[in-house]
Design a protein around this motif. Structure first.
Motif, PDB file in Angstrom:
ATOM      1  N   PRO A  22       0.822  -1.215   0.000  1.00  0.00           N
ATOM      2  CA  PRO A  22       0.000   0.000   0.000  1.00  0.00           C
ATOM      3  C   PRO A  22       0.858   1.268   0.000  1.00  0.00           C
ATOM      4  CG  PRO A  22      -0.785  -1.579   1.631  1.00  0.00           C
ATOM      5  CD  PRO A  22       0.532  -2.079   1.164  1.00  0.00           C
ATOM      6  N   VAL A  23       0.483   2.203  -0.892  1.00  0.00           N
ATOM      7  CA  VAL A  23       1.144   3.511  -0.962  1.00  0.00           C
ATOM      8  C   VAL A  23       0.098   4.565  -0.628  1.00  0.00           C
ATOM      9  CG1 VAL A  23       2.350   5.153  -2.433  1.00  0.00           C
ATOM     10  CG2 VAL A  23       2.800   2.693  -2.675  1.00  0.00           C
ATOM     11  N   GLN A  24       0.340   5.335   0.421  1.00  0.00           N
ATOM     12  CA  GLN A  24      -0.624   6.330   0.901  1.00  0.00           C
ATOM     13  C   GLN A  24      -0.073   7.734   0.655  1.00  0.00           C
ATOM     14  OE1 GLN A  24      -1.704   5.856   4.982  1.00  0.00           O
ATOM     15  NE2 GLN A  24      -3.003   7.656   5.043  1.00  0.00           N
ATOM     16  N   VAL A  25      -0.902   8.578   0.001  1.00  0.00           N
ATOM     17  CA  VAL A  25      -0.488   9.958  -0.264  1.00  0.00           C
ATOM     18  C   VAL A  25      -1.655  10.894   0.049  1.00  0.00           C
ATOM     19  CG1 VAL A  25       1.148   9.270  -2.076  1.00  0.00           C
ATOM     20  CG2 VAL A  25      -1.200   9.863  -2.686  1.00  0.00           C
ATOM     21  N   HIS A  26      -1.332  12.184   0.258  1.00  0.00           N
ATOM     22  CA  HIS A  26      -2.334  13.234   0.458  1.00  0.00           C
ATOM     23  C   HIS A  26      -1.981  14.399  -0.456  1.00  0.00           C
ATOM     24  CE1 HIS A  26      -2.838  10.747   3.920  1.00  0.00           C
ATOM     25  NE2 HIS A  26      -1.791  11.238   4.575  1.00  0.00           N
ATOM     26  N   TRP A  27      -2.992  15.020  -0.974  1.00  0.00           N
ATOM     27  CA  TRP A  27      -2.770  16.218  -1.794  1.00  0.00           C
ATOM     28  C   TRP A  27      -3.757  17.295  -1.362  1.00  0.00           C
ATOM     29  CZ3 TRP A  27      -5.790  19.163  -5.068  1.00  0.00           C
ATOM     30  CH2 TRP A  27      -5.100  20.104  -5.846  1.00  0.00           C
ATOM     31  N   PRO A  28      -3.295  18.536  -1.186  1.00  0.00           N
ATOM     32  CA  PRO A  28      -1.879  18.977  -1.238  1.00  0.00           C
ATOM     33  C   PRO A  28      -1.129  18.550   0.011  1.00  0.00           C
ATOM     34  CG  PRO A  28      -3.311  20.799  -0.661  1.00  0.00           C
ATOM     35  CD  PRO A  28      -4.232  19.641  -0.957  1.00  0.00           C
ATOM     36  N   ALA A  29       0.161  18.808   0.008  1.00  0.00           N
ATOM     37  CA  ALA A  29       0.993  18.398   1.139  1.00  0.00           C
ATOM     38  C   ALA A  29       0.514  19.076   2.415  1.00  0.00           C
ATOM     39  CB  ALA A  29       2.460  18.759   0.860  1.00  0.00           C
ATOM     40  N   GLY A  30       0.634  18.369   3.526  1.00  0.00           N
ATOM     41  CA  GLY A  30       0.240  18.915   4.812  1.00  0.00           C
ATOM     42  C   GLY A  30      -1.183  18.618   5.206  1.00  0.00           C
ATOM     43  N   VAL A  31      -1.956  17.933   4.363  1.00  0.00           N
ATOM     44  CA  VAL A  31      -3.339  17.573   4.703  1.00  0.00           C
ATOM     45  C   VAL A  31      -3.311  16.481   5.766  1.00  0.00           C
ATOM     46  CG1 VAL A  31      -5.484  16.614   3.811  1.00  0.00           C
ATOM     47  CG2 VAL A  31      -4.142  18.216   2.420  1.00  0.00           C
ATOM     48  N   PRO A  32      -4.104  16.610   6.819  1.00  0.00           N
ATOM     49  CA  PRO A  32      -4.094  15.581   7.873  1.00  0.00           C
ATOM     50  C   PRO A  32      -4.629  14.247   7.352  1.00  0.00           C
ATOM     51  CG  PRO A  32      -5.873  17.152   8.250  1.00  0.00           C
ATOM     52  CD  PRO A  32      -5.052  17.713   7.129  1.00  0.00           C
ATOM     53  N   GLU A  33      -4.197  13.164   7.996  1.00  0.00           N
ATOM     54  CA  GLU A  33      -4.651  11.836   7.614  1.00  0.00           C
ATOM     55  C   GLU A  33      -6.105  11.621   8.029  1.00  0.00           C
ATOM     56  OE1 GLU A  33      -2.072   8.884   9.156  1.00  0.00           O
ATOM     57  OE2 GLU A  33      -0.291   9.605   8.073  1.00  0.00           O
ATOM     58  N   LEU A  34      -6.742  10.634   7.379  1.00  0.00           N
ATOM     59  CA  LEU A  34      -8.136  10.308   7.689  1.00  0.00           C
ATOM     60  C   LEU A  34      -8.211   9.464   8.949  1.00  0.00           C
ATOM     61  CD1 LEU A  34      -9.445   9.356   4.120  1.00  0.00           C
ATOM     62  CD2 LEU A  34      -9.746  11.528   5.335  1.00  0.00           C
ATOM     63  N   PRO A  35      -9.318   9.548   9.664  1.00  0.00           N
ATOM     64  CA  PRO A  35      -9.504   8.682  10.840  1.00  0.00           C
ATOM     65  C   PRO A  35      -9.509   7.211  10.422  1.00  0.00           C
ATOM     66  CG  PRO A  35     -11.077  10.497  10.848  1.00  0.00           C
ATOM     67  CD  PRO A  35     -10.423  10.524   9.520  1.00  0.00           C
ATOM     68  N   GLU A  36      -9.052   6.341  11.314  1.00  0.00           N
ATOM     69  CA  GLU A  36      -8.983   4.911  11.006  1.00  0.00           C
ATOM     70  C   GLU A  36     -10.353   4.325  10.690  1.00  0.00           C
ATOM     71  OE1 GLU A  36      -6.988   2.738  13.979  1.00  0.00           O
ATOM     72  OE2 GLU A  36      -5.066   3.823  13.784  1.00  0.00           O
ATOM     73  N   ALA A  37     -11.399   4.770  11.383  1.00  0.00           N
ATOM     74  CA  ALA A  37     -12.741   4.237  11.125  1.00  0.00           C
ATOM     75  C   ALA A  37     -13.187   4.564   9.702  1.00  0.00           C
ATOM     76  CB  ALA A  37     -13.733   4.803  12.136  1.00  0.00           C
ATOM     77  N   MET A  38     -12.892   5.789   9.244  1.00  0.00           N
ATOM     78  CA  MET A  38     -13.270   6.174   7.889  1.00  0.00           C
ATOM     79  C   MET A  38     -12.483   5.360   6.856  1.00  0.00           C
ATOM     80  SD  MET A  38     -13.189   9.988   6.209  1.00  0.00           S
ATOM     81  CE  MET A  38     -14.235  10.625   7.538  1.00  0.00           C
ATOM     82  N   VAL A  39     -11.181   5.146   7.132  1.00  0.00           N
ATOM     83  CA  VAL A  39     -10.356   4.343   6.214  1.00  0.00           C
ATOM     84  C   VAL A  39     -10.865   2.914   6.150  1.00  0.00           C
ATOM     85  CG1 VAL A  39      -8.046   3.393   5.844  1.00  0.00           C
ATOM     86  CG2 VAL A  39      -8.320   5.784   6.526  1.00  0.00           C
ATOM     87  N   SER A  40     -11.207   2.336   7.304  1.00  0.00           N
ATOM     88  CA  SER A  40     -11.724   0.964   7.342  1.00  0.00           C
ATOM     89  C   SER A  40     -13.013   0.850   6.559  1.00  0.00           C
ATOM     90  CB  SER A  40     -11.922   0.537   8.795  1.00  0.00           C
ATOM     91  OG  SER A  40     -12.487  -0.760   8.852  1.00  0.00           O
ATOM     92  N   ASP A  41     -13.880   1.856   6.673  1.00  0.00           N
ATOM     93  CA  ASP A  41     -15.146   1.846   5.937  1.00  0.00           C
ATOM     94  C   ASP A  41     -14.895   1.871   4.433  1.00  0.00           C
ATOM     95  OD1 ASP A  41     -17.827   1.892   5.370  1.00  0.00           O
ATOM     96  OD2 ASP A  41     -17.994   4.072   5.608  1.00  0.00           O
ATOM     97  N   LEU A  42     -13.930   2.672   4.008  1.00  0.00           N
ATOM     98  CA  LEU A  42     -13.626   2.753   2.577  1.00  0.00           C
ATOM     99  C   LEU A  42     -13.020   1.452   2.050  1.00  0.00           C
ATOM    100  CD1 LEU A  42     -12.192   6.363   2.247  1.00  0.00           C
ATOM    101  CD2 LEU A  42     -14.170   5.458   1.033  1.00  0.00           C
ATOM    102  N   LEU A  43     -12.108   0.855   2.825  1.00  0.00           N
ATOM    103  CA  LEU A  43     -11.415  -0.348   2.361  1.00  0.00           C
ATOM    104  C   LEU A  43     -12.312  -1.568   2.312  1.00  0.00           C
ATOM    105  CD1 LEU A  43      -7.969  -0.002   4.179  1.00  0.00           C
ATOM    106  CD2 LEU A  43      -8.481   0.419   1.775  1.00  0.00           C
ATOM    107  N   THR A  44     -13.368  -1.603   3.094  1.00  0.00           N
ATOM    108  CA  THR A  44     -14.256  -2.776   3.137  1.00  0.00           C
ATOM    109  C   THR A  44     -15.509  -2.570   2.304  1.00  0.00           C
ATOM    110  OG1 THR A  44     -15.306  -1.921   5.155  1.00  0.00           O
ATOM    111  CG2 THR A  44     -13.440  -3.446   5.418  1.00  0.00           C
ATOM    112  N   GLY A  45     -15.521  -1.575   1.483  1.00  0.00           N
ATOM    113  CA  GLY A  45     -16.749  -1.291   0.737  1.00  0.00           C
ATOM    114  C   GLY A  45     -16.983  -2.189  -0.454  1.00  0.00           C
ATOM    115  N   GLY A  46     -15.942  -2.843  -0.960  1.00  0.00           N
ATOM    116  CA  GLY A  46     -16.099  -3.643  -2.166  1.00  0.00           C
ATOM    117  C   GLY A  46     -15.706  -2.853  -3.397  1.00  0.00           C
ATOM    118  N   PRO A  47     -15.215  -3.530  -4.471  1.00  0.00           N
ATOM    119  CA  PRO A  47     -14.719  -2.839  -5.662  1.00  0.00           C
ATOM    120  C   PRO A  47     -15.779  -1.932  -6.287  1.00  0.00           C
ATOM    121  CG  PRO A  47     -14.149  -5.172  -5.732  1.00  0.00           C
ATOM    122  CD  PRO A  47     -15.099  -4.999  -4.596  1.00  0.00           C
TER     123      PRO A  47
END
Length: 646
Positions: free
Chosen positions: A308-333
């Motif tokens: 996994p390669v994780q990036v944010h644009w523009p630079a300095g943007v805070p990371e997403l909460p883990e719960a939101m990331v988990s929801d996105l990753l388990t959503g299905g293609p």
């Protein structure tokens, strides 16, 4: 009547007339032409069949006459053949004519033929009496002369039928041609009327509309057509005005579609160069953010071989909460998710062929996303997923190739090690066993049998090691020393060497050979023939037979080894020439062998630019056919001068 109605009627008339012309010219005319050809062919066939009647009857008459003169019954063969052929030809004539006059004459000809056969020829052929009286001979000649006249009359009647049929066909053809010409004239007249009406009521008004369209095409979006003239043209002018009004909308939509397509292509291009995965994914996030005018882009992509390669644009943007990331990753293609803060997320992958990733975009000041923007993000996510799946497949293929190469190398090392480690102690075993065998006079019978078993199995192991060494060579064709060889001589040597083994199993061995010259290595070819013959003897039960035959053609030489053994199941044939492969029935019947012989034969034959094929039936036996390129037999050296004559 409106212009449209008049034009519709005119075009309908043209279509009907044209269809009628096609039907008359091609369907009816073609059918008449085909029928004429079929009738002519049928009648012509009847005419030729009638000619064969006389020809075959002449052959029959010649046979009877030869029998009368010589008494040799072999002359009756052309009589019987000619009689049967003549009767068959009479049936062909009857099948090929429809004319009553021909049928009447044909019945007369049939009567004359049967009369000559029954009253003259058949009594002579049946009784075998060659002493025919002059009166009988004269009567037979008179009947045959009558047959000639009747046959000629039948031929003339058939010719008359043919001429009448051709005349009738020509009349029908002329009728079709006349009707076709009339239809063409009608088509021209209706077309002229349609063109005249179209010019007056359509072409002139359309010219005005054309000028308006040219103005629009030149960039004058304010140009409009003035509705005037017939109702149809007014409708066209109004439609043109509506089209001009919608042009700007269509152009804007097309530009948006082009932008989406360009974005997908740019993203796919970035994924093709992953030497620096983080940089590539960062550029993808920037492209997406600029395209949709978003304030932030969060992107996680699972790059094959990198993770996994994780990036944010523009630079300095805070990371997403883990719960939101988990929801996105388990959503299905391909799942699209709306967030409460107005952000939009797309799930990428999430199965065995593509690890889960996501794309989340948000922009300040708005929480609404248009259908076009949703389609854009979904399309980009789909494009990324397709490329990642392709990269995953390529990565797995490359890894599998590397593993296979390592396994192949390990196999080679294993074979080299095993053959080396076995050969040294095996040489000692063979040497000491031979020494014991030389002094076997003082040994008991049981010990002699034990020594014989040790020697036999040691030689088997030695042959297996030799086969492994032979197989352990580069796949690219090995170089062989070639010379002109008589394959029949080599096969004869192999046959002689294995004769005792075949006799021990009470097998019948047959050998057929002619000179078969090839270019090859004597030792290798002898090894290949020996293994084929040894297999045939090994897999043939006692009382069976083995046959070896060699034949030479203009360009190739063939060797066929046939046995009446256990045969090979059809499912085992494809892998038959693979090293260590053994047929299922051979394993079931405990027939010994490592399964290397046929693989070696295949390699030797391939090195000699030849082929090998197999045909087999379980329980009935097998035939292996070896084919090699043929060469011209060498010319013997000249005799010494002292031995020459003259």
């Amino acid at each position: 009547m409106s212009v449209q109605r008049r034009l519709n009627l005119g075009f309908a008339a043209l279509v009907l007339l044209f269809v009628a012309f096609l039907v008359v010219q091609f369907a009816v005319g073609g059918r008449i032409h085909t029928d004429n050809e079929h009738r002519v062919a049928r009648i012509t066939g009847a005419w030729f069949a009638n000619e064969r009647v006389l020809q075959q009857m002449t052959d029959a008459e010649t046979g009877i006459r030869g029998f009368q003169l010589t008494g040799d019954r072999s002359f009756l063969e052309p009589y019987v053949t000619g009689r049967n052929a003549a009767l068959a030809a009479l049936d062909e004539v009857a099948a090929g004519t429809r004319d009553d006059a021909v049928r009447t004459m044909l019945e007369r000809e049939r009567t004359v033929v049967y009369g000559w056969l029954n009253d003259y020829a058949t009594p002579i052929a049946t009784a075998g009496d060659t002493g025919v009286t002059d009166e009988t001979a004269a009567r037979g000649k008179q009947m045959f002369d009558e047959l000639r006249l009747v046959n000629e009359a039948v031929g003339e009647t058939i010719n008359a039928e043919l001429r009448a049929d051709k005349k009738a066909g020509a009349g029908a053809t002329r009728t079709v041609t006349t009707v076709s010409v009339l239809l063409l004239l009608a088509i021209v007249a209706v077309a002229y009327a349609v063109v005249r009406t179209a010019r007056r009521h359509v072409l002139v008004p359309l010219a005005r509309l054309g000028r308006t369209i040219r103005h629009l095409a030149e960039g004058d979006r304010s140009a409009r057509a003035e509705p005037a003239g017939a109702e149809e043209l007014r409708t066209v002018a109004e439609a043109l005005n509506d089209l001009a009004a919608q042009t700007e909308e269509l152009l804007a939509a097309e530009q948006a579609r082009s932008a989406r397509a360009g974005l997908r292509q740019a993203v796919a291009a970035e994924l093709q160069d992953l030497r620096e995965p983080t940089v590539s994914v960062q550029r993808i996030a920037e492209l997406i953010g600029v395209a949709v005018g978003s304030g932030t882009v969060h992107c996680v992509l699972a790059i094959p071989g990198t993770g996994p390669v994780q990036v944010h644009w523009p630079a300095g943007v805070p990371e997403l909460p883990e719960a939101m990331v988990s929801d996105l990753l388990t959503g299905g293609p391909g799942r699209v998710k709306d967030f409460g803060d107005g952000a939009l997320g797309v799930t990428i992958g999430g199965d065995a062929d593509c690890e889960a990733g996501y794309l989340r975009v948000s922009r300040p000041g708005t929480t609404e996303w248009s259908d076009g923007e949703r389609r854009l993000l979904t399309g980009v996510g789909g494009a990324i997923e397709r490329v990642l799946r392709q990269l995953t497949l390529q990565y797995r293929q490359a890894r599998l190739i590397t593993e296979l190469r390592m396994l192949d190398h390990r196999k080679d090392v294993f074979i080299q090690t095993v053959t080396h480690e076995l050969r040294t102690p095996l040489t000692s075993i063979l040497g000491y066993t031979e020494m014991l065998t030389e002094d076997a006079d003082d040994l008991s019978p049981m010990r002699k049998r034990s020594l014989s078993a040790i020697m036999r199995n040691a030689h088997r192991l030695h042959d297996t090691i030799a086969d492994l060494v032979l197989l352990d060579r580069p796949e690219a064709g090995s170089e062989v020393s070639t010379e002109p060889l008589d394959l029949a001589e080599i096969a004869g040597t192999v046959h002689t060497e294995l004769e005792n083994a075949a006799r021990a199993k009470e097998l019948t061995v047959s050998f057929e050979a002619e000179e078969c010259w090839v270019m090859g290595d004597r030792i290798q070819l002898q090894r290949a023939l020996r293994k084929l013959m040894e297999n045939a003897i090994k897999f043939t039960p006692s009382g069976g037979s083995v046959r070896c035959s060699l034949s030479a053609g203009e360009h190739s030489v063939s060797v066929a080894v046939t046995d009446t053994g256990i045969g090979i199941p059809a499912e085992d044939v494809p892998g038959l020439f693979t090293p260590f492969h053994r047929a299922g029935n051979a394993v079931d019947q405990a027939v010994q062998g490592p399964g290397l012989g046929l693989a070696i034969v295949r390699d030797i034959v391939t090195d000699h630019n030849g082929t090998i094929a197999v045909q087999s039936v379980v329980g009935r036996g097998s035939t292996f056919t070896l084919t090699l390129p043929a060469v011209t037999a060498p010319v013997p050296d000249a005799l010494p001068d002292a031995l020459t004559v003259g």
